[in-house]
Design a protein around this motif. Structure first.
Motif, PDB file in Angstrom:
ATOM      1  N   GLU A 117       0.837  -1.207   0.000  1.00 18.71           N
ATOM      2  CA  GLU A 117       0.000   0.000   0.000  1.00 18.71           C
ATOM      3  C   GLU A 117       0.873   1.260   0.000  1.00 18.71           C
ATOM      4  N   VAL A 118       1.903   1.270   0.852  1.00 20.64           N
ATOM      5  CA  VAL A 118       2.794   2.430   0.908  1.00 20.64           C
ATOM      6  C   VAL A 118       3.573   2.549  -0.403  1.00 20.64           C
ATOM      7  N   TYR A 119       4.077   1.435  -0.890  1.00 17.44           N
ATOM      8  CA  TYR A 119       4.847   1.432  -2.138  1.00 17.44           C
ATOM      9  C   TYR A 119       4.007   1.953  -3.309  1.00 17.44           C
ATOM     10  N   ASP A 120       2.780   1.439  -3.447  1.00 11.88           N
ATOM     11  CA  ASP A 120       1.927   1.857  -4.560  1.00 11.88           C
ATOM     12  C   ASP A 120       1.627   3.351  -4.497  1.00 11.88           C
ATOM     13  N   GLU A 121       1.382   3.847  -3.282  1.00 10.46           N
ATOM     14  CA  GLU A 121       1.066   5.273  -3.149  1.00 10.46           C
ATOM     15  C   GLU A 121       2.280   6.137  -3.492  1.00 10.46           C
ATOM     16  N   LEU A 122       3.487   5.723  -3.069  1.00 12.71           N
ATOM     17  CA  LEU A 122       4.694   6.460  -3.428  1.00 12.71           C
ATOM     18  C   LEU A 122       4.933   6.442  -4.932  1.00 12.71           C
ATOM     19  N   GLU A 123       4.704   5.327  -5.556  1.00 18.25           N
ATOM     20  CA  GLU A 123       4.829   5.242  -7.009  1.00 18.25           C
ATOM     21  C   GLU A 123       3.853   6.191  -7.692  1.00 18.25           C
ATOM     22  N   ARG A 124       2.643   6.223  -7.166  1.00 14.90           N
ATOM     23  CA  ARG A 124       1.639   7.128  -7.754  1.00 14.90           C
ATOM     24  C   ARG A 124       2.066   8.578  -7.597  1.00 14.90           C
ATOM     25  N   LEU A 125       2.588   8.934  -6.431  1.00 18.29           N
ATOM     26  CA  LEU A 125       3.021  10.319  -6.202  1.00 18.29           C
ATOM     27  C   LEU A 125       4.179  10.694  -7.128  1.00 18.29           C
ATOM     28  N   LEU A 126       5.128   9.795  -7.285  1.00 13.76           N
ATOM     29  CA  LEU A 126       6.258  10.078  -8.167  1.00 13.76           C
ATOM     30  C   LEU A 126       5.790  10.289  -9.614  1.00 13.76           C
ATOM     31  N   ASP A 127       4.868   9.444 -10.049  1.00 20.89           N
ATOM     32  CA  ASP A 127       4.365   9.590 -11.417  1.00 20.89           C
ATOM     33  C   ASP A 127       3.553  10.870 -11.575  1.00 20.89           C
ATOM     34  N   SER A 128       2.786  11.208 -10.548  1.00 21.19           N
ATOM     35  CA  SER A 128       1.892  12.365 -10.641  1.00 21.19           C
ATOM     36  C   SER A 128       2.647  13.688 -10.611  1.00 21.19           C
ATOM     37  N   TYR A 129       3.724  13.764  -9.814  1.00 21.10           N
ATOM     38  CA  TYR A 129       4.403  15.057  -9.625  1.00 21.10           C
ATOM     39  C   TYR A 129       5.696  15.193 -10.426  1.00 21.10           C
ATOM     40  N   ASP A 130       6.145  14.153 -11.056  1.00 21.31           N
ATOM     41  CA  ASP A 130       7.346  14.237 -11.882  1.00 21.31           C
ATOM     42  C   ASP A 130       7.119  15.254 -13.003  1.00 21.31           C
ATOM     43  N   GLY A 131       7.981  16.265 -13.064  1.00 24.75           N
ATOM     44  CA  GLY A 131       7.825  17.315 -14.067  1.00 24.75           C
ATOM     45  C   GLY A 131       7.105  18.528 -13.555  1.00 24.75           C
ATOM     46  N   ARG A 132       6.292  18.355 -12.507  1.00 25.46           N
ATOM     47  CA  ARG A 132       5.573  19.510 -11.939  1.00 25.46           C
ATOM     48  C   ARG A 132       6.271  20.040 -10.703  1.00 25.46           C
ATOM     49  N   ALA A 133       6.930  19.151  -9.970  1.00 27.58           N
ATOM     50  CA  ALA A 133       7.557  19.575  -8.712  1.00 27.58           C
ATOM     51  C   ALA A 133       9.068  19.650  -8.842  1.00 27.58           C
ATOM     52  N   THR A 134       9.564  19.818 -10.058  1.00 25.33           N
ATOM     53  CA  THR A 134      11.013  19.864 -10.281  1.00 25.33           C
ATOM     54  C   THR A 134      11.446  21.235 -10.780  1.00 25.33           C
ATOM     55  N   GLY A 135      12.709  21.530 -10.555  1.00 32.31           N
ATOM     56  CA  GLY A 135      13.310  22.742 -11.102  1.00 32.31           C
ATOM     57  C   GLY A 135      12.523  23.985 -10.803  1.00 32.31           C
ATOM     58  N   GLY A 136      12.293  24.782 -11.825  1.00 30.14           N
ATOM     59  CA  GLY A 136      11.526  26.022 -11.657  1.00 30.14           C
ATOM     60  C   GLY A 136      10.066  25.818 -11.917  1.00 30.14           C
ATOM     61  N   GLY A 137       9.566  24.618 -11.649  1.00 36.37           N
ATOM     62  CA  GLY A 137       8.166  24.332 -11.914  1.00 36.37           C
ATOM     63  C   GLY A 137       7.239  24.960 -10.909  1.00 36.37           C
ATOM     64  N   ASP A 138       6.122  24.314 -10.720  1.00 33.16           N
ATOM     65  CA  ASP A 138       5.059  24.824  -9.846  1.00 33.16           C
ATOM     66  C   ASP A 138       5.493  24.647  -8.387  1.00 33.16           C
ATOM     67  N   PHE A 139       5.784  25.759  -7.690  1.00 36.31           N
ATOM     68  CA  PHE A 139       6.248  25.684  -6.293  1.00 36.31           C
ATOM     69  C   PHE A 139       5.171  25.084  -5.406  1.00 36.31           C
ATOM     70  N   GLU A 140       3.938  25.430  -5.718  1.00 33.51           N
ATOM     71  CA  GLU A 140       2.837  24.880  -4.909  1.00 33.51           C
ATOM     72  C   GLU A 140       2.788  23.361  -5.054  1.00 33.51           C
ATOM     73  N   ALA A 141       3.019  22.870  -6.278  1.00 34.17           N
ATOM     74  CA  ALA A 141       3.040  21.422  -6.499  1.00 34.17           C
ATOM     75  C   ALA A 141       4.217  20.793  -5.762  1.00 34.17           C
ATOM     76  N   PHE A 142       5.372  21.499  -5.733  1.00 32.83           N
ATOM     77  CA  PHE A 142       6.550  21.016  -5.037  1.00 32.83           C
ATOM     78  C   PHE A 142       6.266  20.832  -3.547  1.00 32.83           C
ATOM     79  N   MET A 143       5.657  21.848  -2.925  1.00 33.72           N
ATOM     80  CA  MET A 143       5.345  21.769  -1.509  1.00 33.72           C
ATOM     81  C   MET A 143       4.292  20.694  -1.226  1.00 33.72           C
ATOM     82  N   GLU A 144       3.319  20.623  -2.122  1.00 35.65           N
ATOM     83  CA  GLU A 144       2.248  19.617  -1.961  1.00 35.65           C
ATOM     84  C   GLU A 144       2.826  18.204  -2.035  1.00 35.65           C
ATOM     85  N   PHE A 145       3.749  17.991  -2.981  1.00 35.29           N
ATOM     86  CA  PHE A 145       4.383  16.683  -3.151  1.00 35.29           C
ATOM     87  C   PHE A 145       5.159  16.282  -1.893  1.00 35.29           C
TER      88      PHE A 145
END
Length: 372
Positions: free
Chosen positions: A37-65
């Motif tokens: 359950e923990v593994y699947d949820e972490l995988e989902r989070l990584l897939d969902s926020y990859d590209g949004r919470a990186t670099g100069g992306g969406d700071f709000e998404a970064f904090m949320e992640f």
């Protein structure tokens, strides 16, 4: 003796299932499910926020992640498998800035956890393969049952006395068949169609008599129109007339063409075959039942001499040598040259022995490896 393929497959599937079960039990099924359950949820989070919470992306998404990862890994059970890995991953992701390489690194950190929780899927797959192997073994046992029955019957036919005087059965049966065929031919040729079809309809009460039921529209027509007093050959002759010619012979040409012309095949095929005795004849147990059913129908269109001939056939079943003579008749009719060669060479006995051994091996395997 080589194991049947079905047994080998079942044994292999059982071994694979046992190994998968042991790998799960080494950690604990409940613990692995919690970890997944923990593994699947972490995988989902990584897939969902990859590209949004990186670099100069969406700071709000970064904090949320980071918040969702922290919440997920907070207060994990002490005995949770890979708990340290989850906490290390949380520490790694709680950076001031994340890159796409960090997400890739996070997935690499999770890979061993994926392998661990994958044991549950391995067990599910192994269980499914085990069930399929058991089903296949059961199906193969049924096939072998049929094969053994066929080979035993073939062997029994091979033991029949091919020189037995089968004419003791054939002659009375042929006398009856010839008589009933002639009687039905006369009945069909000279009797009003409505009466012929009435006899055929009443034959429905006897399942062993294979007459096809008269089509409802045809039956209604011959009952309700004067033309029904004509014999079947005359009806068929009318059906071939043109509409203008037919008007001179029947009261309702349209009704005749609708009811009769479209059922010509049925009428032309009506014959005594459903009340003839097959050759080779039925078993001694079955023959009296056929004769009883046939008599109920035959008595409605044939003279007493035909019924008497049928009684003679019925009496054959009481002969002490009936089954011996019948087996000889069946053997003569059904054994091919190739089957006789196989019998003579002993091939049938070998095939039968192999089939029995295979069936016994499968039965043992099915008892050894019960349903899950």
């Amino acid at each position: 003796m080589a194991r049947p393929d079905a047994v080998a497959r079942l044994e292999s599937a059982a071994d694979a299932h046992d190994r998968a079960q042991e790998r799960v039990e080494a950690v604990g099924a409940d613990a692995l499910r919690d970890c997944r359950e923990v593994y699947d949820e972490l995988e989902r989070l990584l897939d969902s926020y990859d590209g949004r919470a990186t670099g100069g992306g969406d700071f709000e998404a970064f904090m949320e992640f980071q918040g969702q990862v922290g919440t997920l890994t907070e207060d994990l059970p002490e005995d949770l498998p890979e708990r340290d890995t989850f906490e290390e991953l949380d520490d790694f992701l709680q950076q001031r800035r994340l890159t796409e390489g960090d997400f890739e690194r996070a997935r690499e950190m999770l890979a061993p956890v994926g392998d661990l929780v994958g044991r549950l899927d391995e067990l599910d797959d192994a269980r499914e393969q085990y069930k399929k192997a058991r089903t296949a073994a059961g199906r193969r046992r049924e096939e072998l049952d049929e094969r053994i029955d066929d080979l035993e019957r073939l062997r029994r036919l091979g033991e029949a006395d091919l020189d037995a005087p089968v004419e003791r059965l054939r002659d009375p049966i042929e006398r009856y068949n010839d008589a009933v065929t002639e009687a039905f031919t006369d009945f069909r040729r000279n009797t009003p169609a409505r009466d012929v079809l009435a006899v055929i309809e009443r034959a429905d009460a006897y399942p062993l008599v294979g007459f096809r039921s008269p089509p409802a529209e045809l039956l209604t027509y011959v009952r309700e129109h004067d033309t029904g007093r004509e014999p079947i050959p005359k009806l068929l002759e009318y059906a071939d007339y043109s509409a203008s010619k037919l008007d001179h012979y029947v009261d309702d040409a349209t009704a005749l063409r609708s009811a009769v012309a479209t059922r010509q095949t049925y009428l032309r095929r009506l014959d005594a075959e459903p009340v003839r005795i097959d050759w080779p004849p039925p078993s001694a147990d079955a023959l009296p039942w056929y004769c009883r059913a046939y008599r109920a129908v035959v008595a409605r269109f044939a003279e007493e001499a035909v019924v008497a001939a049928l009684r003679d056939v019925r009496a054959l079943a009481d002969r002490d040598d009936y089954e011996r003579l019948r087996e000889s008749a069946v053997a003569r009719a059904e054994l091919t040259d190739a089957e006789r060669e196989r019998l003579a060479s002993g091939a049938v006995e070998e095939e039968l022995a192999t089939a029995r051994e295979d069936r016994a091996a499968i039965e043992t395997a099915l008892e050894t490896y019960p349903p899950l």
